[in-house]
Design a protein around this motif. Structure first.
Motif, PDB file in Angstrom:
ATOM      1  N   THR A  47     -16.652   5.191  -2.912  1.00 55.63           N
ATOM      2  CA  THR A  47     -16.474   3.726  -2.833  1.00 55.63           C
ATOM      3  C   THR A  47     -14.908   3.449  -2.470  1.00 55.63           C
ATOM      4  OG1 THR A  47     -16.231   3.204  -5.197  1.00 55.63           O
ATOM      5  CG2 THR A  47     -18.407   2.683  -4.252  1.00 55.63           C
ATOM      6  N   TRP A  48     -14.151   4.388  -2.768  1.00 54.42           N
ATOM      7  CA  TRP A  48     -12.714   3.971  -2.633  1.00 54.42           C
ATOM      8  C   TRP A  48     -12.410   3.851  -1.059  1.00 54.42           C
ATOM      9  CZ3 TRP A  48      -9.590   6.856   0.433  1.00 54.42           C
ATOM     10  CH2 TRP A  48     -10.293   8.476   0.706  1.00 54.42           C
ATOM     11  N   ALA A  49     -13.086   4.749  -0.423  1.00 58.00           N
ATOM     12  CA  ALA A  49     -12.780   4.927   1.402  1.00 58.00           C
ATOM     13  C   ALA A  49     -13.229   3.912   1.980  1.00 58.00           C
ATOM     14  CB  ALA A  49     -13.614   6.126   1.634  1.00 58.00           C
ATOM     15  N   GLY A  50     -14.003   2.865   1.472  1.00 53.95           N
ATOM     16  CA  GLY A  50     -14.500   1.581   2.129  1.00 53.95           C
ATOM     17  C   GLY A  50     -13.374   0.391   2.067  1.00 53.95           C
ATOM     18  N   GLY A  51     -12.488   0.804   1.343  1.00 53.27           N
ATOM     19  CA  GLY A  51     -11.406  -0.281   1.088  1.00 53.27           C
ATOM     20  C   GLY A  51     -10.536  -0.744   2.144  1.00 53.27           C
ATOM     21  N   TRP A  52     -10.291   0.248   2.849  1.00 48.79           N
ATOM     22  CA  TRP A  52      -9.394  -0.046   4.076  1.00 48.79           C
ATOM     23  C   TRP A  52      -9.940  -1.213   4.976  1.00 48.79           C
ATOM     24  CZ3 TRP A  52     -11.738  -0.261   8.740  1.00 48.79           C
ATOM     25  CH2 TRP A  52     -12.868   0.501   8.908  1.00 48.79           C
ATOM     26  N   LEU A  53     -11.092  -1.315   5.052  1.00 50.35           N
ATOM     27  CA  LEU A  53     -11.638  -2.313   5.834  1.00 50.35           C
ATOM     28  C   LEU A  53     -11.115  -3.692   5.506  1.00 50.35           C
ATOM     29  CD1 LEU A  53     -13.678  -3.467   8.009  1.00 50.35           C
ATOM     30  CD2 LEU A  53     -15.371  -3.905   6.039  1.00 50.35           C
ATOM     31  N   TYR A  54     -10.963  -4.211   4.246  1.00 50.87           N
ATOM     32  CA  TYR A  54     -10.171  -5.498   4.116  1.00 50.87           C
ATOM     33  C   TYR A  54      -8.651  -5.419   3.986  1.00 50.87           C
ATOM     34  CZ  TYR A  54     -14.783  -6.196   2.931  1.00 50.87           C
ATOM     35  OH  TYR A  54     -16.230  -6.158   3.244  1.00 50.87           O
ATOM     36  N   ALA A  55      -7.962  -4.108   4.367  1.00 51.69           N
ATOM     37  CA  ALA A  55      -6.649  -4.031   4.135  1.00 51.69           C
ATOM     38  C   ALA A  55      -6.262  -3.773   5.830  1.00 51.69           C
ATOM     39  CB  ALA A  55      -6.115  -2.923   3.521  1.00 51.69           C
ATOM     40  N   VAL A  56      -7.036  -3.957   6.987  1.00 54.22           N
ATOM     41  CA  VAL A  56      -6.877  -3.823   8.144  1.00 54.22           C
ATOM     42  C   VAL A  56      -6.202  -5.118   8.718  1.00 54.22           C
ATOM     43  CG1 VAL A  56      -7.533  -3.106  10.309  1.00 54.22           C
ATOM     44  CG2 VAL A  56      -7.883  -1.805   8.398  1.00 54.22           C
ATOM     45  N   GLN A  57      -5.155  -5.202   9.377  1.00 53.60           N
ATOM     46  CA  GLN A  57      -4.871  -6.178  10.021  1.00 53.60           C
ATOM     47  C   GLN A  57      -3.622  -5.773  11.003  1.00 53.60           C
ATOM     48  OE1 GLN A  57      -5.025  -9.524  11.527  1.00 53.60           O
ATOM     49  NE2 GLN A  57      -5.637 -10.096   9.372  1.00 53.60           N
ATOM     50  N   GLU A  58      -3.949  -6.367  12.295  1.00 50.50           N
ATOM     51  CA  GLU A  58      -3.235  -5.669  13.499  1.00 50.50           C
ATOM     52  C   GLU A  58      -2.106  -6.645  13.774  1.00 50.50           C
ATOM     53  OE1 GLU A  58      -5.764  -4.416  16.538  1.00 50.50           O
ATOM     54  OE2 GLU A  58      -7.305  -4.456  15.399  1.00 50.50           O
ATOM     55  N   TYR A  59      -1.674  -7.486  13.026  1.00 52.14           N
ATOM     56  CA  TYR A  59      -0.290  -8.356  13.240  1.00 52.14           C
ATOM     57  C   TYR A  59       0.784  -7.718  12.466  1.00 52.14           C
ATOM     58  CZ  TYR A  59      -3.995 -11.186  15.139  1.00 52.14           C
ATOM     59  OH  TYR A  59      -4.980 -11.583  15.710  1.00 52.14           O
ATOM     60  N   PRO A  60       1.718  -7.445  12.994  1.00 52.30           N
ATOM     61  CA  PRO A  60       2.860  -6.847  12.315  1.00 52.30           C
ATOM     62  C   PRO A  60       3.435  -7.719  11.199  1.00 52.30           C
ATOM     63  CG  PRO A  60       3.773  -7.500  14.387  1.00 52.30           C
ATOM     64  CD  PRO A  60       2.277  -7.667  14.598  1.00 52.30           C
ATOM     65  N   ASP A  61       3.307  -8.916  11.074  1.00 50.05           N
ATOM     66  CA  ASP A  61       3.601  -9.617   9.780  1.00 50.05           C
ATOM     67  C   ASP A  61       2.778 -10.220   8.914  1.00 50.05           C
ATOM     68  OD1 ASP A  61       6.546  -9.297  10.797  1.00 50.05           O
ATOM     69  OD2 ASP A  61       6.005 -11.027  12.185  1.00 50.05           O
ATOM     70  N   SER A  62       1.659  -9.516   9.070  1.00 47.84           N
ATOM     71  CA  SER A  62       0.325  -9.849   8.235  1.00 47.84           C
ATOM     72  C   SER A  62       0.324  -9.832   6.695  1.00 47.84           C
ATOM     73  CB  SER A  62      -0.785  -9.191   8.681  1.00 47.84           C
ATOM     74  OG  SER A  62      -0.855  -7.898   8.177  1.00 47.84           O
ATOM     75  N   GLY A  63       1.324  -8.665   6.267  1.00 50.13           N
ATOM     76  CA  GLY A  63       1.361  -8.503   4.830  1.00 50.13           C
ATOM     77  C   GLY A  63       0.168  -7.698   4.217  1.00 50.13           C
ATOM     78  N   THR A  64      -0.431  -6.888   5.055  1.00 52.26           N
ATOM     79  CA  THR A  64      -1.396  -5.799   4.644  1.00 52.26           C
ATOM     80  C   THR A  64      -1.004  -4.666   4.616  1.00 52.26           C
ATOM     81  OG1 THR A  64      -2.238  -5.327   6.765  1.00 52.26           O
ATOM     82  CG2 THR A  64      -3.228  -7.251   5.845  1.00 52.26           C
ATOM     83  N   VAL A  65      -1.257  -3.334   4.113  1.00 56.98           N
ATOM     84  CA  VAL A  65      -0.927  -2.168   3.744  1.00 56.98           C
ATOM     85  C   VAL A  65      -1.184  -1.208   4.812  1.00 56.98           C
ATOM     86  CG1 VAL A  65      -0.890  -2.288   1.126  1.00 56.98           C
ATOM     87  CG2 VAL A  65      -2.727  -1.475   2.356  1.00 56.98           C
ATOM     88  N   ILE A  66      -2.004  -1.608   5.783  1.00 61.00           N
ATOM     89  CA  ILE A  66      -2.383  -0.733   6.966  1.00 61.00           C
ATOM     90  C   ILE A  66      -1.687  -1.578   8.345  1.00 61.00           C
ATOM     91  CG2 ILE A  66      -3.875   0.420   8.424  1.00 61.00           C
ATOM     92  CD1 ILE A  66      -5.864   0.238   5.896  1.00 61.00           C
ATOM     93  N   THR A  67      -0.549  -0.706   8.840  1.00 61.08           N
ATOM     94  CA  THR A  67       0.223  -1.632   9.606  1.00 61.08           C
ATOM     95  C   THR A  67       0.129  -1.150  11.191  1.00 61.08           C
ATOM     96  OG1 THR A  67       2.008  -0.334   9.399  1.00 61.08           O
ATOM     97  CG2 THR A  67       1.704  -2.243   8.006  1.00 61.08           C
ATOM     98  N   SER A  68      -0.285   0.360  11.300  1.00 63.72           N
ATOM     99  CA  SER A  68      -0.138   0.824  12.694  1.00 63.72           C
ATOM    100  C   SER A  68      -1.371   1.592  13.027  1.00 63.72           C
ATOM    101  CB  SER A  68       1.055   1.815  12.534  1.00 63.72           C
ATOM    102  OG  SER A  68       0.886   2.590  13.645  1.00 63.72           O
ATOM    103  N   LEU A  69      -2.121   1.330  13.868  1.00 61.72           N
ATOM    104  CA  LEU A  69      -3.551   1.549  14.277  1.00 61.72           C
ATOM    105  C   LEU A  69      -3.471   1.820  15.939  1.00 61.72           C
ATOM    106  CD1 LEU A  69      -5.839  -0.903  12.214  1.00 61.72           C
ATOM    107  CD2 LEU A  69      -5.213   1.662  11.743  1.00 61.72           C
TER     108      LEU A  69
END
Length: 164
Positions: A47-69
């Motif tokens: 289940t840990w591997a599905g958590g990225w979905l809610y951490a993805v945000q493509e705006y540089p100042d969004s405040g999420t932990v996934i920043t560069s895709l």
């Protein structure tokens, strides 16, 4: 972390998930939705591997932990481009979880196990400020940092053994 993970094999595993047929839709996952990819990765890794979905945000100042895709490749149906994108998200998510696990272990050795309630409260008090600082540094305090912070603190409180 308790879930084994081989980052070297991640791209191949993600490719298999992206190319697989989603049982809910009957379509290839990579051509359907991020949610189906998250479910597929959670099915493969846990289940840990599905958590990225809610951490993805493509705006540089969004405040999420996934920043560069990498680009998604969705418009062209490029499954390899999608696999690279989802692998990047998965690896960034895993790095964040490992960073948090290390912080938890430093801030509350043993996770509060066998500690009395007073000691657990002291562990929490000592842990909150460094965790908030870690989240702010990681997210650069963008617009969505509060959700990431609440999640990290909630996990820390669970780790210390007391309900929130």
């Amino acid at each position: 972390m308790t879930h084994p993970f081989d980052p070297e094999g991640a791209l191949d595993a993600v490719r298999a998930v992206v190319a697989a047929v989603d049982p809910d839709s009957g379509r290839r996952r990579g051509l359907w939705s991020d949610e189906s990819i998250a479910r597929g990765l959670a099915g493969h890794y846990g289940t840990w591997a599905g958590g990225w979905l809610y951490a993805v945000q493509e705006y540089p100042d969004s405040g999420t932990v996934i920043t560069s895709l990498p680009p998604s490749g969705i418009g062209a149906g490029d499954l390899d481009a999608q696999a690279r994108r989802y692998t990047s998200a998965l690896l960034q998510w895993r790095a964040w979880l490992e960073e948090l696990a290390g912080a938890f272990a430093r801030l509350a050795p043993g996770g509060g196990a066998a500690a009395d309630a007073g000691e657990v409260v002291r562990l929490r008090e000592r842990g909150v400020a460094p965790l908030v600082t870690l989240v702010v540094e990681r997210t650069q305090a963008g617009g969505l940092w509060l959700g990431t912070c609440a999640q990290a603190l909630g996990w820390f409180f669970e780790y210390t053994g007391l309900s929130v």
